[in-house]
Design an enzyme around this catalytic site. Structure first.
Site: not given
Lengths: 316, 316
Positions: B279, B231
């Site tokens: 991502h 993250r």
């Protein structure tokens, strides 16, 4: 009697020191530059890229050991004494380093890294998802010690692996294709082509524009990829440049070149989806190379068969 | 009764279609935008990045399913009904895709690819030989389903693999370190650091300048490397920029960011030894996600235990 080091552009200092420490007392280590060099005393030779006079006067030569796994510069030498056995270095350490290179390039291209590098340069955020390993087909040309090890590791990572070689090979998880008759079928199923072939008269210049057009087109977003870790002589560089420019190929990784070092004015340097390394995919370490030759001499003197003997007629 | 899709910035059209085909007849699939949306009919919820009103009026909610393996945006939601079980998607396909990403980045950095890219740009031929996999140490932070699978594949490729997690884990071929007390020892042995941690109050901002200074300095020519596939909240981006600029770090690969999409004016875009992907390391496929929820509902209705239940107190 002596072992002649004939290492081309490699500095022989460390090799000489290591051989001195490891050879039995009755075998000297010499080079052609030695003031007292006596060609008739040479029984063994350790060779990398032999010069024109490399074999001159070696009338008592008994074994030639090749520093590299690729023996093409030796086999092609016009003065090679073809009656002397030639043993090539096939080493686990060299093999795993080559596999490291192949795995790094294959996974890099599977993940479409050159595509994301171009996006990064343009500061663009585009959420394209690359294929999983099992959705990506890797075709390995050449299934000798190097090709077989790379294939095994890629199968372990989940890739669909195909192999092409002169004769049919039976490797776990690898779909095998053999000979010129099955080449097109092999290419049509391949997204990422890895060349680990020996350089012979049959394989020289094989990687040309026509071959590139036969690779699978609907696998990778970028289009098919070529990885050459074998010899510069396998690849027609101007064809690769053309194929990368017109989109026939999506990317390439090259460790070897027609001329080495790669000339400063080669167009390859400037192609951003062509990743260039300076012939460093795998190296024979001094430690392992010395052990290979010392063990080979001991076997020869004990009348035992030598390992990895080259068949001069097939070229490897 | 109904399943509420609450998918944030993901277009729900394909998901809705797939759920309609797969859910039993007594469960409708709905979104908050539906004209006849009835919050009291919602028994199940499928969530990705919940909006502020995501949980409003869901008085009869029985199970929350998380689309991602990382549940931090759900756990942090102030209106999360903490008495409702939360089951997160831990999927083999997602895991292997994440491992694909990790293996590609680790092997790319082991082979010192950013160093050769800089040489290529300068048209320089420097025959530096990168370390073999077994000479390179990979430290994985987080040894859940993702970290354990990546570790297994990297061990198979011959890397020296270390792992750090909250509690000691016993994985074949992996040297395990646990808790804050063993973090420095873990870092001091790590050349390539891979972050696959869950984002919790304990791990937020962990990847900072001080941590980077503790990595092993004499392993890779470029210096140590950081790969963040977890993250954006784990990493202090300005610290990474500083560390790449002053040589504390040699390279990085980032798939996640403090703000996503990564803003156009972020300095990260321009750092050539920092490889950016948007991502996309791993995605939950519609097919697998639907099966996860449909199976979960069937288990729940049969009174069987749910899989991968989140402990809200530890955050994953």
């Amino acid at each position: 009697m002596s072992l002649l080091l004939c290492l081309g552009d490699i500095d022989p200092v460390n090799w000489r020191k290591a051989f001195k420490a490891a050879l039995p007392d009755h075998v000297d280590v010499v080079t052609r530059d030695d003031a007292d060099f006596d060609p008739s005393a040479v029984r063994y030779m350790y060779v990398w890229k032999p010069a024109a006079d490399a074999f001159d006067g070696l009338d008592n030569l008994e074994v030639i050991f090749s520093l590299g796994a690729g023996v093409d510069p030796i086999v092609a030498h016009p003065k090679l004494p073809r009656n002397v056995p030639l043993s090539r270095f096939v080493d686990e350490d060299l093999t795993t380093r080559m596999t490291d290179y192949v795995v790094a390039q294959v996974t890099l291209h599977q993940r479409q890294t050159t595509y994301y590098m171009a996006l990064q340069k343009a500061r663009e955020w585009v959420q394209y998802y690359p294929p999983a390993a099992n959705e990506c087909r890797v075709g390995i040309m050449g299934l000798g010690a190097l090709g077989a090890d790379a294939a095994e590791k890629l199968v372990g990572l989940g890739f669909t692996v195909l192999g092409w070689s002169r004769n049919h090979k039976d490797l776990p998880g690898v779909e095998s294709f053999a000979g010129p008759g099955q080449l097109d079928a092999f290419l049509s199923k391949t997204d990422i082509l890895v060349c680990l072939l020996p350089l012979t008269e049959d394989t020289r210049g094989m990687l040309d524009y026509e071959l590139f057009t036969k690779l699978r087109r609907d696998g990778l977003k970028t289009g098919p990829v070529v990885v050459n870790a074998a010899r510069g002589g396998h690849l027609i560089e101007k064809d690769l440049v053309r194929a990368l420019e017109d989109g026939t190929l999506g990317a390439a990784s090259l460790d070897v070149f027609e001329v080495e070092p790669l000339p400063g004015d080669s167009p390859l340097w400037a192609i951003e989806n062509c990743l260039i390394t300076p012939h460093i995919a795998a190296i024979s370490s001094v430690h392992r190379g010395v052990r290979f030759v010392v063990d080979g001499i001991a076997r020869h003197e004990a009348g035992e068969p030598l390992e990895n003997l080259v068949d001069l007629d097939v070229g490897y």
